[in-house]
Design a protein around this motif. Structure first.
Motif, short mmCIF file in Angstrom:
data_model
loop_
_atom_site.label_atom_id
_atom_site.label_comp_id
_atom_site.label_asym_id
_atom_site.label_seq_id
_atom_site.Cartn_x
_atom_site.Cartn_y
_atom_site.Cartn_z
N ASP A 56 0.73 -1.24 -0.05
CA ASP A 56 -0.13 0.03 0.10
C ASP A 56 0.76 1.35 0.05
OD1 ASP A 56 0.68 0.45 2.79
OD2 ASP A 56 -1.25 -0.02 3.46
N ARG A 60 3.29 -0.83 3.41
CA ARG A 60 2.87 -1.93 4.02
C ARG A 60 2.56 -3.20 3.16
NH1 ARG A 60 -1.96 -0.53 7.86
NH2 ARG A 60 -2.74 -0.15 5.67
N ALA A 62 0.33 -6.71 2.50
CA ALA A 62 -0.81 -7.55 2.92
C ALA A 62 -0.82 -8.78 2.97
CB ALA A 62 -2.01 -7.18 1.80
N THR A 101 -8.78 -9.83 0.01
CA THR A 101 -8.43 -8.67 1.01
C THR A 101 -9.43 -7.59 0.96
OG1 THR A 101 -7.13 -7.55 -0.74
CG2 THR A 101 -5.87 -9.30 0.48
N ARG A 150 -3.90 -9.11 7.65
CA ARG A 150 -3.01 -8.42 8.38
C ARG A 150 -2.11 -7.64 7.63
NH1 ARG A 150 0.60 -11.91 12.39
NH2 ARG A 150 2.35 -10.40 12.60
N TRP A 151 -1.78 -6.38 8.00
CA TRP A 151 -0.75 -5.24 6.96
C TRP A 151 0.38 -5.41 7.91
CZ3 TRP A 151 -1.91 -3.54 2.25
CH2 TRP A 151 -3.29 -3.72 1.88
#
Length: 184
Positions: A56, A60, A62, A101, A150-151
């Protein structure tokens, strides 16, 4: 089936289907090995895969966490799944991003294609780097009901790969190749 010679030294004398299921077919071939001995060789036919390292705007990555039945454990791994018959790997990657996601990539870059288990299957996994993400809709299938998103900050993801905390093959390869691709 007639004798089938391969340039790699193996000869297939015949084949039978030992098991055919919705996700894989197990073949048991009668073979002549490169050194001349006859024997059997079991191998699995399964769909190719598309897996995605999604990054992102805050750098981060994913990850989804899911229970893997054969391991009896939950693992953190990058999103992805099987490529449908006749489906383009890029389209499969785009679809899997959104399904698992809820995020869609405007940019998808092919990182590599690899053989996850060449001694047992000819299946190939296509790895992508996804960036410039926008909101979509989560559409997980019933087997993914317990899946969570979870990132992880990019450096944390790399550390988790190096420490063995993240051990799933596509995730390991993908994070390390993405690190190289994103390093100026």
């Amino acid at each position: 089936m007639t004798e089938h010679h391969h340039e790699h030294g193996w000869t297939r004398l015949g084949t039978e289907i030992a098991h055919e299921g919705p996700h894989l077919t197990v073949h048991r071939d009668r073979v002549v090995q490169p050194h001349g001995a006859e024997g059997t060789y079991e191998h699995v036919e399964m769909a190719d895969g598309a897996r995605i390292v999604m990054v992102d705007g805050r750098r981060r990555v994913a990850f989804v966490e899911d229970a893997f039945y054969p391991l009896g454990a939950r693992l953190l791994h990058v999103p992805g799944g099987a490529i449908g018959k006749g489906e383009d790997p890029l389209d499969a990657a785009r679809r899997e991003c959104e399904e698992e996601t809820g995020w869609c990539p405007r940019e998808l870059r092919h990182l590599t294609a690899f053989h996850p288990l060449p001694s047992r299957t000819a299946a190939v996994v296509h790895l992508y780097l996804a960036m410039d993400l926008f909101r979509g809709t989560v559409r997980r299938d019933p087997t993914e009901a317990g899946m969570t998103l979870r990132w992880l900050p990019f450096e944390e993801a790399v550390d988790a790969v190096r420490s063995g905390e993240i051990s799933e093959a596509a995730s390991v390869i993908g994070v390390l190749l993405a690190e190289r691709a994103l390093t100026p």
